[in-house]
Scaffold this motif. Structure first.
Motif, mmCIF file in Angstrom:
data_model
loop_
_atom_site.group_PDB
_atom_site.id
_atom_site.type_symbol
_atom_site.label_atom_id
_atom_site.label_comp_id
_atom_site.label_asym_id
_atom_site.label_seq_id
_atom_site.Cartn_x
_atom_site.Cartn_y
_atom_site.Cartn_z
ATOM 1 N N LEU A 159 0.649 -1.422 0.507
ATOM 2 C CA LEU A 159 -0.186 0.178 0.185
ATOM 3 C C LEU A 159 1.146 0.642 0.163
ATOM 4 C CD1 LEU A 159 -2.642 0.942 0.482
ATOM 5 C CD2 LEU A 159 -3.266 1.355 2.541
ATOM 6 N N LEU A 160 0.909 1.835 -1.238
ATOM 7 C CA LEU A 160 1.888 3.255 -1.005
ATOM 8 C C LEU A 160 0.413 4.457 -0.826
ATOM 9 C CD1 LEU A 160 4.590 5.283 -2.058
ATOM 10 C CD2 LEU A 160 3.694 4.382 -4.196
ATOM 11 N N VAL A 195 -1.885 -1.199 -3.901
ATOM 12 C CA VAL A 195 -2.219 -0.505 -4.220
ATOM 13 C C VAL A 195 -1.589 1.874 -4.126
ATOM 14 C CG1 VAL A 195 -4.391 0.558 -3.496
ATOM 15 C CG2 VAL A 195 -4.204 -1.640 -3.131
ATOM 16 N N LEU A 196 -1.960 1.936 -4.599
ATOM 17 C CA LEU A 196 -2.028 3.578 -4.518
ATOM 18 C C LEU A 196 -3.175 3.867 -4.010
ATOM 19 C CD1 LEU A 196 0.094 5.863 -4.920
ATOM 20 C CD2 LEU A 196 -1.188 6.492 -6.979
ATOM 21 N N ALA A 197 -2.703 4.370 -3.185
ATOM 22 C CA ALA A 197 -3.832 4.963 -2.169
ATOM 23 C C ALA A 197 -4.199 6.747 -2.595
ATOM 24 C CB ALA A 197 -4.466 4.822 -0.624
ATOM 25 N N ALA A 225 3.900 2.869 2.771
ATOM 26 C CA ALA A 225 4.723 3.929 2.525
ATOM 27 C C ALA A 225 3.873 4.779 2.695
ATOM 28 C CB ALA A 225 5.250 3.772 1.005
ATOM 29 N N PHE A 226 4.183 5.486 3.124
ATOM 30 C CA PHE A 226 3.596 7.442 2.737
ATOM 31 C C PHE A 226 4.161 8.895 2.445
ATOM 32 C CE2 PHE A 226 2.622 11.303 5.592
ATOM 33 C CZ PHE A 226 1.697 11.334 4.388
ATOM 34 N N VAL A 227 3.590 9.175 1.343
ATOM 35 C CA VAL A 227 4.625 10.044 0.248
ATOM 36 C C VAL A 227 3.126 11.185 1.020
ATOM 37 C CG1 VAL A 227 5.167 10.994 -1.806
ATOM 38 C CG2 VAL A 227 5.216 8.463 -0.943
ATOM 39 N N ALA A 228 3.922 12.865 0.945
ATOM 40 C CA ALA A 228 2.924 13.877 1.769
ATOM 41 C C ALA A 228 2.999 14.283 0.679
ATOM 42 C CB ALA A 228 3.833 14.278 3.153
#
Length: 405
Positions: free
Chosen positions: A30-31, A281-283, A322-325
């Motif tokens: 999950l990105l 998944v791209l969320a 992973a979290f990209v702000a």
């Protein structure tokens, strides 16, 4: 003393899938890509471009956005070759007015085109992971989820005597949808139907139906497709979550708003975990829903805090999350002008790139022990970065200027 711009520039990369993956120990299931404000198609264009990159280079096949999870089933049916039109998918497959976005329309059009002539195993999928329109516009009725769950179980199970109620009983207990969707209930608990005798009975029935679904998993696998079972579980999660949300809408204690925020993000987290179980998944949602730290909001002079969907998913998936702000420079049409130079956004605004990917941990190290000033926003719909949590993100997208579209 301000950090050297040369050191800041060394933390940046071109915004592409390969660069994102280099910031991570492995490809996550999950990105999550966050946005600092809603309603800006420039940010959705960035999302679309990254998703195309992820599909073509990293094998991602699902995109999930902050929209009604049940309405999104219509979009998913359309992009996987089902009947209907693009206009119909946009008009009925989104909540929060997201169907009016040109960037969302392009995403749906492209996904359908990509899937044409490809086998089902290679299809792109579309999902919403919000529990519904649960905010000021009025909370969603539990009717669609409950009745769909009941209908699916009645069809899939050889169920003489197993279902805890009839469809007619559900209909009677649910009553008119207006009793559930009154916008005034958001600020006036007495207007909520969530703690009525009927609502209490519906919560028990929803729990029984969900339990029945789990108890008969081997049979359902044998007689139905994986897709049927997946949708039934979505209906069960949504029915239970919405009834819980309505229960807290009727609460009069000081915990009311905090619980509502927490219930909504828990519903988001459950949907994201279910999506991640079927492949990468791209969320895409607001930063505050996807960040690892606690979310906060000031409402009526009170500061509310709750665990975000991202924090809940990260606790379960570990390195598979992973979290990209995303941070930005200006939204001039909303009065957000160039950021002050002493803020993180101001430092990034001084770079020549219109958009870039930043390594937030290297940036935090370059900034040193004295944290930059948090950016204050004159526009209620935009949230600046919290410098204290910069290193809690795995990546940071910076977009210099947002133009009205």
């Amino acid at each position: 003393m301000a950090p050297d711009i040369t050191h800041i520039a060394q933390t940046t990369h071109a915004l592409e899938a390969a660069a994102v993956m280099k910031l991570l120990p492995a490809r996550p299931r999950l990105l999550a890509l966050g946005e600092p404000t809603h309603g800006e198609d420039t940010l959705l264009d960035v999302r679309n471009e990254l998703f195309r990159n992820l599909v073509e280079e990293e094998g991602y096949r699902t995109i999930a956005i902050e929209s009604d999870c049940l309405a999104a089933l219509l979009v998913d049916d359309y992009v996987t070759g089902g009947p209907g039109t693009l206009d119909g998918a946009m008009a009925h497959g989104f909540s929060h007015a997201l169907g009016a976005s040109a960037a969302n329309r392009e995403l749906v059009r492209w996904a359908r085109e990509y899937n044409t002539d490809r086998p089902a195993s290679e299809h792109l999928r579309f999902a919403g992971f919000d529990g519904g329109p649960l905010e000021i516009t009025g909370p969603a009725s539990p009717r669609p989820a409950l009745t769909a769950l009941h209908d699916r179980l009645a069809t899939l199970l050889d169920a003489d005597g197993l279902l805890p109620c009839t469809a007619e009983t559900l209909d009677r207990l649910l009553g008119a949808d207006e009793r559930w969707t009154d916008p005034a209930a958001m600020t006036d608990p007495s207007r909520s139907f969530g703690r009525s005798a009927e609502a209490a009975e519906l919560r028990l029935l929803a729990d029984d139906l969900a339990s029945l679904l789990d108890e008969h998993t081997p049979h359902l696998i044998a007689v139905a497709s994986w897709e049927d079972g997946d949708r039934a579980r979505l209906y069960a999660r949504t029915a239970g979550g919405l009834l819980r949300y309505h229960h807290w809408m009727a609460d009069t204690s000081p915990a009311r708003m905090t619980r509502l925020m927490g219930v909504r993000d828990r519903m988001m987290a459950d949907n994201l975990l279910a999506l991640a179980a079927r492949g990468p998944v791209l969320a895409f949602a607001h930063n505050s829903h996807l960040q690892r730290e606690r979310s906060s909001l000031r409402m009526g002079g009170e500061r509310l805090e709750w665990w975000s969907a991202g924090s809940l998913v990260s606790a379960r998936l570990g390195a598979d999350y992973a979290f990209v702000a995303t941070a930005l420079g200006t939204i001039r049409h909303h009065g957000v002008d160039a950021p002050p130079p002493e803020t993180v956004e101001g430092l990034l605004y001084a770079l020549p790139e219109d958009r870039c990917l930043v390594d937030p941990r290297r940036l935090a190290a370059a900034l040193g022990e004295v944290l930059p000033t948090p950016r204050a926003s004159p526009y209620f719909g935009y949230f600046g970065l919290d410098p204290a949590h910069l290193a809690d993100a795995d990546g940071l997208v910076f977009v210099k200027d947002l133009a009205r579209r």
